[in-house]
Design an enzyme around this catalytic site. Structure first.
Site, PDB file in Angstrom:
ATOM      1  N   ARG A  95       0.701 -11.769  23.618  1.00 16.02           N
ATOM      2  CA  ARG A  95       1.132 -11.793  25.010  1.00 16.02           C
ATOM      3  C   ARG A  95       0.292 -12.792  25.811  1.00 16.02           C
ATOM      4  NH1 ARG A  95       1.002  -6.215  23.680  1.00 16.02           N
ATOM      5  NH2 ARG A  95       3.054  -5.246  23.650  1.00 16.02           N
ATOM      6  N   ASP A 155       3.556   1.416  26.516  1.00 22.14           N
ATOM      7  CA  ASP A 155       2.590   1.730  25.457  1.00 22.14           C
ATOM      8  C   ASP A 155       2.316   3.235  25.425  1.00 22.14           C
ATOM      9  OD1 ASP A 155       1.272  -1.297  25.074  1.00 22.14           O
ATOM     10  OD2 ASP A 155       1.845  -0.804  27.116  1.00 22.14           O
ATOM     11  N   ARG A 158       5.153   4.987  23.855  1.00 19.56           N
ATOM     12  CA  ARG A 158       5.068   4.820  22.395  1.00 19.56           C
ATOM     13  C   ARG A 158       4.033   5.787  21.807  1.00 19.56           C
ATOM     14  NH1 ARG A 158       5.077  -1.771  22.970  1.00 19.56           N
ATOM     15  NH2 ARG A 158       7.324  -2.098  22.607  1.00 19.56           N
ATOM     16  N   HIS A 182      -2.191  -4.333  28.809  1.00 20.94           N
ATOM     17  CA  HIS A 182      -0.957  -4.151  28.037  1.00 20.94           C
ATOM     18  C   HIS A 182      -0.994  -5.233  26.964  1.00 20.94           C
ATOM     19  CE1 HIS A 182       3.168  -3.718  26.830  1.00 20.94           C
ATOM     20  NE2 HIS A 182       3.521  -4.901  27.300  1.00 20.94           N
TER      21      HIS A 182
END
Length: 320
Positions: A95, A155, A158, A182
């Site tokens: 990212r 997240d 998840r 993140h």
């Protein structure tokens, strides 16, 4: 009130960026019933128009909502502007690799929004979300409560899904957070994790799981690598983040005061300042209301500081 003053429509949302994430988010928001008007904006107007046509064909199966493609003038009175525009994460790319490309894209988007005297909440979703939320804050000059990132909401979902599967319980009964970046330096806050008030390790033993260290390390690693695994298999992630966008918008529009791990500016918590990170926060009509202190171990606090330093160094490099 002057004739040019913008009056906010509390039932209107704008989505800037109609790639996979923007389109999936718009689809989730259409089904949510939260809004009566949604404008889609993209550098490629025809793409936005096509998505608006396609999504609007599902409206007869849900609640009435006007969906159309537009430009920046059309977002002036929105309650929330969701920004998903940016270069996509490619296989093998982190990212943070996206930072240079997407800061430049934000330099063209944010000033356009500010020019329209937008009065609502900016919800940043494009990656790297923490750095782009910081960028949006600085470029807009808006109060920190009005510029938030989707952060580690996905997240955390998840993590809850993995723990629910591991323990064979409803993931909605699992209370645990991913905090920090993140991305690759994210932290699973095991110290405060519980299942309906029962400490996680106690609940694990009730369910016949005794290798706490091994299991938590494996689960945290799987959560951290989820996006990479999905991108490797199908090229992009968009359904999970779309539901996260819907959940954050829900908390804002209904003034729910829900606790969600959104990206906000750190203001001295755990010794961290002038960097955007995700921490559990109260989210309501004003956007970010306040952070919620959760129990973190010394190791988790160290990891959080390391996560902050990682983001700061990338940001400094990007802004040179």
């Amino acid at each position: 009130m002057s004739k040019n003053e913008v009056v906010m429509n509390p039932r209107k949302v704008a989505v800037v960026g109609c790639g996979f994430v923007g389109s999936a988010s718009a689809f989730a928001l259409m089904q949510s019933g939260l809004f009566s008007e949604m404008v889609l904006i993209d550098a490629n107007f025809e793409k936005a128009e096509g998505e608006a046509f396609d999504i609007s064909h599902g409206v007869p199966f849900t609640r009435p909502i006007k969906i159309y493609a537009g430009d920046y003038d059309d977002l002036a009175d929105a309650a929330i502007v969701v920004i998903t525009a940016g270069a996509a994460q490619k296989p093998g790319e982190t990212r943070l690799d996206l930072v240079h490309k997407n800061i430049n894209i934000f330099k063209s988007i944010i000033p356009e929004i500010v020019k329209r005297d937008f009065q609502g909440i900016l919800l940043i979703v494009a990656n790297p979300v923490d750095i782009l939320t910081y960028t949006a804050l600085k470029l807009s000059g808006y109060a920190p409560n009005r510029v938030i990132g989707s952060g580690t909401v996905l997240d955390t979902a998840r993590l809850k899904e993995r723990l629910g599967e591991h323990l064979e319980v409803d993931s909605r009964s699992v209370h645990a957070f991913i905090v920090g970046e993140h991305g690759d330096s994210e932290i699973a806050a095991w110290s405060s994790a519980n299942v309906s008030g029962i400490p996680l390790h106690d609940f694990c033993e009730m369910r016949g799981h005794h290798d706490h260290e091994g299991a938590t390390a494996e689960i945290a690693e799987k959560v951290k690598n989820s996006a990479y695994e999905i991108i490797q298999r199908k090229g992009a992630t968009y359904y999970g983040i779309a539901m996260s966008v819907k959940r954050i918008c829900e908390a804002i529009i209904r003034d729910e005061r829900s606790i969600l791990p959104i990206s906000t500016m750190m203001d001295g918590e755990y010794g961290i300042k002038d960097v955007v990170l995700s921490m559990p926060s109260i989210v309501g009509a004003e956007g970010f209301i306040s952070k919620v202190p959760i129990s973190l171990s010394e190791d988790e606090i160290k990891a959080l500081n390391k996560s902050a330093e990682t983001l700061k160094s990338v940001l400094e490099e990007a802004l040179e």
